[in-house]
Motif scaffolding. Structure first.
Motif, PDB file in Angstrom:
ATOM      1  N   LYS A 298      57.930  69.692  11.064  1.00 26.22           N
ATOM      2  CA  LYS A 298      56.991  69.166  12.274  1.00 26.22           C
ATOM      3  C   LYS A 298      57.897  68.378  13.275  1.00 26.22           C
ATOM      4  N   LEU A 299      59.055  67.706  12.655  1.00 22.65           N
ATOM      5  CA  LEU A 299      59.931  67.005  13.554  1.00 22.65           C
ATOM      6  C   LEU A 299      60.812  67.783  14.094  1.00 22.65           C
ATOM      7  N   LEU A 300      61.199  68.854  13.443  1.00 22.67           N
ATOM      8  CA  LEU A 300      62.251  69.828  14.053  1.00 22.67           C
ATOM      9  C   LEU A 300      61.504  70.673  14.961  1.00 22.67           C
ATOM     10  N   PHE A 301      60.006  71.184  14.877  1.00 26.01           N
ATOM     11  CA  PHE A 301      59.466  71.823  15.890  1.00 26.01           C
ATOM     12  C   PHE A 301      59.345  70.968  17.218  1.00 26.01           C
TER      13      PHE A 301
ATOM     14  N   GLU B  53      69.883  63.678  11.226  1.00 20.00           N
ATOM     15  CA  GLU B  53      70.348  62.343  11.351  1.00 20.00           C
ATOM     16  C   GLU B  53      68.960  61.190  11.185  1.00 20.00           C
ATOM     17  N   THR B  54      67.930  61.476  11.780  1.00 20.34           N
ATOM     18  CA  THR B  54      66.671  60.759  11.635  1.00 20.34           C
ATOM     19  C   THR B  54      66.479  60.338  10.063  1.00 20.34           C
ATOM     20  N   PHE B  55      66.562  61.520   9.038  1.00 21.94           N
ATOM     21  CA  PHE B  55      66.150  61.204   7.852  1.00 21.94           C
ATOM     22  C   PHE B  55      67.488  60.578   6.966  1.00 21.94           C
TER      23      PHE B  55
ATOM     24  N   LEU C 219      62.118  57.945  16.285  1.00 23.17           N
ATOM     25  CA  LEU C 219      63.519  58.069  16.000  1.00 23.17           C
ATOM     26  C   LEU C 219      64.005  59.315  16.569  1.00 23.17           C
ATOM     27  N   VAL C 220      63.409  60.550  16.493  1.00 26.67           N
ATOM     28  CA  VAL C 220      63.567  61.893  16.989  1.00 26.67           C
ATOM     29  C   VAL C 220      63.562  61.751  18.228  1.00 26.67           C
TER      30      VAL C 220
END
Length: 189
Positions: A24-27, A44-46, A69-70
């Motif tokens: 979801k964050l990548l999308f 980097e966020t993780f 963060l993203v």
């Protein structure tokens, strides 16, 4: 032994968060950036989340924290790109609109991301378009620019814009023929 058990629990919780939120964050990040750049900032966020694991509450508002963060990392990448490439005023305005639209506090954005499987397929097909056709298509359908505005932004003729749009729409119709094309265009907006 208790510290080891606690550390194992943290690993399990972190793994669950990663599996639940990574795609979801990548999308979300690809709404701003290229896929490679998006992958970098989500990783980097993780990594940042992992480094702060002892000071963060892993429950509760973690999703909002991850999106924030993203978002912040994407903004930093875009700012850096702006400086590097000295974008024109028109392109800068497009990025401002894009940044405002995908602000994580904007309720509709999160709703759209939660229903992403179909959109991922569509955006995957859009990403397979030839570069110039993809750029023209995105400016038209994702940013709502008229052919004249696209021609001005890209410094090409209106006729060239129309040719790229024709090519993009034809390829998308062929590759996504299992979807009603009108539904496709409505989902893009």
């Amino acid at each position: 032994m208790e510290n080891g058990v606690n550390e194992d629990h943290v690993h399990i919780v972190f793994d669950e968060l990663f599996r639940k939120h990574y795609s979801k964050l990548l999308f979300y990040a690809t709404r701003f950036l290229s896929t490679d750049e998006a992958e970098d900032i989500v990783q980097e966020t993780f990594l940042e989340l992992w480094k702060r694991r002892d000071s963060l509450e892993m429950e509760g508002q973690i999703q909002a924290y991850l999106y924030r963060l993203v978002y912040n990392k994407a903004i930093n990448v875009l700012k850096h790109k702006k400086i590097e490439n000295d974008y024109s005023i028109e392109v800068e305005e497009i990025y401002k609109r894009k940044i405002a639209f995908y602000e994580p506090d904007y309720n509709d954005t999160i709703k759209r991301i939660e229903n992403m499987e179909l959109r991922q397929e569509i955006y995957g097909m859009i990403d397979q378009l030839p570069d110039k056709s993809k750029e023209v298509f995105k400016l038209s359908y994702l940013h709502g620019l008229k052919n004249k505005e696209i021609a001005d932004v890209l410094s090409i003729s209106q006729r060239t814009v129309e040719a790229h749009m024709y090519k993009a729409l034809k390829m998308l119709r062929n590759n996504l023929s299992h979807l009603s094309f009108l539904i496709l265009l409505n989902l893009i907006y």
